[in-house]
Design a protein around this motif. Structure first.
Motif, PDB file in Angstrom:
ATOM      1  N   PRO A 641      37.629  43.165  39.755  1.00 13.88           N
ATOM      2  CA  PRO A 641      39.020  42.919  39.356  1.00 13.88           C
ATOM      3  C   PRO A 641      39.843  42.306  40.480  1.00 13.88           C
ATOM      4  CG  PRO A 641      38.657  45.248  39.760  1.00 13.88           C
ATOM      5  CD  PRO A 641      37.310  44.601  39.820  1.00 13.88           C
ATOM      6  N   ASN A 642      40.765  41.456  40.081  1.00 10.67           N
ATOM      7  CA  ASN A 642      41.727  40.894  41.014  1.00 10.67           C
ATOM      8  C   ASN A 642      42.704  41.987  41.406  1.00 10.67           C
ATOM      9  OD1 ASN A 642      43.820  39.540  42.286  1.00 10.67           O
ATOM     10  ND2 ASN A 642      43.864  37.853  40.828  1.00 10.67           N
ATOM     11  N   GLU A 660      43.995  38.508  50.183  1.00  8.29           N
ATOM     12  CA  GLU A 660      43.437  39.615  49.415  1.00  8.29           C
ATOM     13  C   GLU A 660      41.974  39.774  49.790  1.00  8.29           C
ATOM     14  OE1 GLU A 660      46.112  39.788  45.363  1.00  8.29           O
ATOM     15  OE2 GLU A 660      44.216  38.692  45.318  1.00  8.29           O
ATOM     16  N   ARG A 661      41.520  41.033  49.719  1.00 11.29           N
ATOM     17  CA  ARG A 661      40.139  41.329  50.093  1.00 11.29           C
ATOM     18  C   ARG A 661      39.467  42.121  48.981  1.00 11.29           C
ATOM     19  NH1 ARG A 661      43.024  40.488  54.434  1.00 11.29           N
ATOM     20  NH2 ARG A 661      42.044  39.567  56.275  1.00 11.29           N
ATOM     21  N   VAL A 662      38.334  41.618  48.558  1.00 17.01           N
ATOM     22  CA  VAL A 662      37.592  42.250  47.462  1.00 17.01           C
ATOM     23  C   VAL A 662      36.190  42.573  47.965  1.00 17.01           C
ATOM     24  CG1 VAL A 662      36.728  42.008  45.116  1.00 17.01           C
ATOM     25  CG2 VAL A 662      38.918  40.953  45.752  1.00 17.01           C
ATOM     26  N   ALA A 727      34.914  39.497  49.934  1.00 21.49           N
ATOM     27  CA  ALA A 727      35.473  38.196  49.574  1.00 21.49           C
ATOM     28  C   ALA A 727      36.940  38.190  49.998  1.00 21.49           C
ATOM     29  CB  ALA A 727      35.349  37.950  48.080  1.00 21.49           C
ATOM     30  N   VAL A 728      37.283  37.254  50.864  1.00 21.81           N
ATOM     31  CA  VAL A 728      38.660  37.103  51.336  1.00 21.81           C
ATOM     32  C   VAL A 728      39.286  35.945  50.570  1.00 21.81           C
ATOM     33  CG1 VAL A 728      40.156  36.671  53.317  1.00 21.81           C
ATOM     34  CG2 VAL A 728      38.059  38.012  53.596  1.00 21.81           C
ATOM     35  N   ALA A 744      41.624  34.284  38.535  1.00 16.97           N
ATOM     36  CA  ALA A 744      41.080  35.299  37.643  1.00 16.97           C
ATOM     37  C   ALA A 744      40.207  36.267  38.444  1.00 16.97           C
ATOM     38  CB  ALA A 744      40.292  34.641  36.525  1.00 16.97           C
ATOM     39  N   ASN A 745      39.526  37.117  37.771  1.00 11.58           N
ATOM     40  CA  ASN A 745      38.667  38.082  38.439  1.00 11.58           C
ATOM     41  C   ASN A 745      37.595  37.380  39.283  1.00 11.58           C
ATOM     42  OD1 ASN A 745      40.071  40.178  37.257  1.00 11.58           O
ATOM     43  ND2 ASN A 745      38.681  40.314  35.493  1.00 11.58           N
TER      44      ASN A 745
END
Length: 807
Positions: A641-642, A660-662, A727-728, A744-745
């Motif tokens: 998710p974002n 943002e960091r995922v 993921a940055v 998106a996501n």
């Protein structure tokens, strides 16, 4: 345009005959070195006064006998300073620069060599419209755009918008009085963010002048202390040839540029005139991109290195004896001349000719931008084609622009440009086993492919090993080109896939397109501080490693056999290769274009046995792709998710860490065997720009995707080690900062490794002709890399078989 106005040397009014320069003797001197007294042996001169504030174009064209070599220089009569010059290998010259109204000039023609006693002089003055030219330092201003209407109004002004903005403003480069007038007339409010963008460029030029004034020599093979002009490159090439007969030969490539300039190179080998001696050929190219001055400097210094090293003996003498070296320091002669002669500016605005990247093709521009010469026109440096996006290798796909005014514009068709056709001619008619094309800047040694989906070639293990070895010398990073960003239409993505000759791009240095000479050229070439190759050998040693590879029979293929003296052998192969599906500016895609290439090379038999260094007969495009067998299933794909919210716009990552960091996890054996993962995001508007960087558990960037003008980013990592990744996602720009276009996501797709694939074998057609040019032998030859094939006495094979073959 103002007509030619000349006066004879004695000051009397000129006649039509004064357009002809005459010299009874040839004298080997640098015409641009100084203004010589009237009547000096081997020279002729004309005096003239500029009637305009604008551009001077002085040309020489041959009269009758075209075998002579005349050079040209224009001097300021009062100061004796050179204004413009040209020093090609023949009597076709173009000297071009800016002049002021009333400036008194002397045009000096010098007969350098050859039998031509006369040449025709033409001089034009072009008055320039100064309304579009900078009169004040370029600035960055922040334009207030609180509403959608304000943003639309700003976009309609056709100004140079940066990618920096927020919900209520956009930063804009203001380079000319016309820009200022547009902004003032729009009613939009603005404030100055950066008062003088040119400062760094001007400071660099000042530093270069100071260094050249105090340093008597340098660690370079030539001892050079400053960036060369185009006329200095050409003069030094022919001087190297004149001073080293039998070892060095200067030559001109077959096509002139859009502005009519010749493109010159140099060949270095023992018995240099015997180009059909069967030795492996090492090609070095500089200045595809006009503003990348260190690339030309490295190329010509390599020529000096080879000549000096051969004379001194030792390793380089041995390598020169085993190989042929071809060096073209300036591929894009028009663009480089413009960039090098421009006043330091460095603001990357439309009229920043110093930062011009492309060539001088005018044909693809809109009608209103086709007027004016390349050095001064309504479109400025935006006009032209990027030569390093114009080769046929995967042309038309990602990594090149369809828009005429973008720096990476690919051109109207593969090989639409004379610059790329010149390189194509070299690679197609010689067995170029090794190629380096030099660029700036990123501190990289890049190899094929330019697009990840192409997959590595069968040569990948040895290809990578060679790249890694050279990178150990200059301290750069060795990687496939796609890991930097997608690139299509590049030099080695055509030359390697079509011929099998190893091709690399060096991105020299890490601090600018043409940084101060001491750091950007001397240190990088010689391996001195502050270069990353300090103490490791620098690019000098990397070039030697490449030449050692060219000299190694295990790195290419070899044909052996026997043929009578005076007979000629020829290898030939003709084939078609598709481009990428051709992306269009309206978002549609057309089918690939099939490009026909014909590869030929010749060997002059000296009698008895011969050995011929060649590339493999099967071109890598169809030979197959490197891979490995899967040892288990791939990991299941995941959609992450974002995170809530949107990070602020950030054009300075990783210095500014706003993003943002995922996180995500990659499994490994024995559970799964991942051949690669692909991390993807997508959004709506191509004017929005999200960038993506993938970090491993140590925080190191392992892959990235940071293109522009798209609606997606896709980062790929092959054979990812198991572990934790992040993921940055960086919000680089928004089409409308008041209405965020969020991605998106995050999709993480895993794929199994692909096994090695093998394609069909391709042959060369080998022919032999006798001393009268009659075909006396013909056969097909299959040869792989590192293989030696004995073709026997091909010249005694029946001509009847050749006739049957043609049927």
């Amino acid at each position: 345009m103002v007509a030619l106005g000349l006066v004879a040397a004695a000051g009397t009014p000129a006649t039509a005959a004064d357009n002809v320069l005459r010299a009874d003797a040839a004298v080997t001197r640098a015409c641009h070195d100084k203004l010589l007294p009237a009547g000096t042996r081997g020279t002729d001169r004309r005096e003239l006064t500029s009637g305009v504030d604008g551009l001077l174009q002085a040309r020489l064209t041959p009269i009758g006998d075209t075998s002579g070599d005349w050079d040209l220089a224009v001097f300021d009569q009062k100061t004796g300073a050179v204004v413009a010059a040209s020093a090609g290998l023949h009597a076709t010259e173009l000297a071009e620069s800016f002049v002021t109204k009333g400036q008194q000039l002397v045009v000096q023609g010098c007969r350098y060599a050859g039998p031509a006693k006369t040449t025709r002089l033409g001089v034009d003055f072009l008055a320039l419209d100064k309304t579009g030219q900078p009169t004040k330092p370029a600035q960055v201003v922040r334009v207030q755009t609180p509403t959608r209407q304000d943003k639309d109004r700003l976009l309609g002004l056709d100004l140079d918008l940066t990618e920096k903005g927020d919900a209520t403003s956009v930063d804009v480069v203001i380079a000319t009085d016309a820009d200022r007038a547009k902004l003032a007339g729009s009613g939009l409010r603005s404030s100055v963010v950066e008062a003088d963008l040119s400062g760094q460029s001007i400071a660099n030029a000042k530093q270069d002048r100071a260094f050249a004034a105090t340093a008597t020599s340098s660690a370079l093979p030539s001892g050079r202390t400053s960036y060369r002009h185009l006329y200095e490159y050409d003069y030094e090439l022919k001087e190297l040839a004149r001073a080293n007969p039998g070892l060095v030969k200067a030559f001109t490539l077959p096509e002139v540029t859009w502005e009519g300039r010749e493109v010159n190179g140099i060949e270095i080998a023992t018995d240099v005139d015997n180009t059909a001696d069967g030795k492996a050929v090492n090609l070095t190219l500089g200045v595809h991109h006009a503003r990348e001055w260190p690339s030309g400097e490295h190329a010509i210094e390599w020529a000096y290195e080879l000549v000096k090293g051969y004379r001194a003996g030792g390793e380089i003498r041995s390598l020169v004896g085993k190989t042929r070296n071809i060096i073209v320091p300036v591929v894009n002669a028009d663009g480089f001349s413009i960039s090098r002669e421009a006043e330091p500016k460095g603001d990357f605005s439309r009229f920043d000719y110093e930062m011009k990247r492309k060539n001088c093709n005018v044909n693809d521009s809109p009608a209103q931008y086709r007027t004016g010469v390349c050095k001064a026109n309504p479109a400025g440096g935006s006009r032209g084609t990027d030569p390093n996006r114009n080769y046929a290798g995967f042309w038309g796909g990602n990594g090149a622009s369809t828009l005429w005014n973008v720096d990476t514009y690919r051109g109207s068709a593969p090989f639409s440009e004379p610059e790329t056709r010149n390189v194509r001619s070299l690679v197609s008619t010689r067995q170029i086993t090794n190629l380096i094309t030099l660029h700036t800047y990123s501190g990289l040694v890049l190899r094929v492919p330019g697009v990840a989906d192409v997959r590595p070639p069968l040569d990948e293990p040895t290809y990578q090993a060679l790249g890694d070895k050279m990178a150990s010398r200059n301290g750069y990073k060795s990687e496939p080109s796609w890991m930097l960003y997608d690139t299509t239409g590049s030099t080695e993505d055509w030359s390697y896939w079509a011929t099998g000759g190893y091709g690399f791009t060096f991105e020299i240095g890490t601090v600018g397109f043409h940084p101060p000479y001491e750091a950007g050229v001397i240190a990088e070439y010689a391996g001195l501080a502050p270069a990353t190759g300090a103490g490791k050998g620098g690019n000098r040693q990397a070039f030697i490693d490449m030449l050692s590879n060219a000299a190694d029979p295990a790195a290419h293929s070899t044909l052996i056999g026997s043929a009578p003296k005076g007979y000629q052998l020829q290898l030939r192969k003709s084939f078609q290769t598709p481009t990428s599906p051709v992306q269009q500016s309206d978002g549609t895609t057309l089918p690939p274009i099939y490009v026909t290439d014909t590869i030929t090379s010749k060997l002059a038999a000296t009698g008895g046995r011969f050995s011929w260094s060649v590339n493999p007969s099967t071109r890598p495009y169809i030979a197959g792709r490197y891979g490995r067998a899967p040892r288990g299933p791939a990991q299941a794909n995941v959609v992450l998710p974002n995170p809530a919210g949107v990070p602020a716009i950030n054009t300075n990552w990783p210095v500014d860490t706003t993003a943002e960091r995922v996180p995500f996890h990659v499994d490994g054996m024995p559970k799964v065997d991942n051949g690669r993962f692909t991390v993807s995001i997508a959004w709506t508007n191509p004017a929005t720009d999200w960038d993506m960087y993938i970090l491993d558990s140590t925080g190191a960037i392992v892959t990235q995707s940071a293109s522009g003008g798209t609606t997606s980013e896709r980062a790929v990592l092959f054979d990812p080690p198991p572990g934790d990744y992040t993921a940055v996602l960086v919000n680089y720009a928004q089409a409308d900062p008041t209405k965020t276009d969020d991605y998106a996501n995050v999709s993480v797709d895993f794929a199994s490794p692909l096994p090695t694939t093998l394609g069909p074998k391709e042959p060369y057609q080998l022919t032999c002709t006798d001393k009268k040019g009659r075909l006396v032998g013909l056969t097909d030859v299959y040869v792989d890399r590192a293989q030696t094939v004995d073709v026997g006495d091909v010249c005694t094979r029946s001509a009847r078989l050749a006739k049957e073959h043609r049927r």
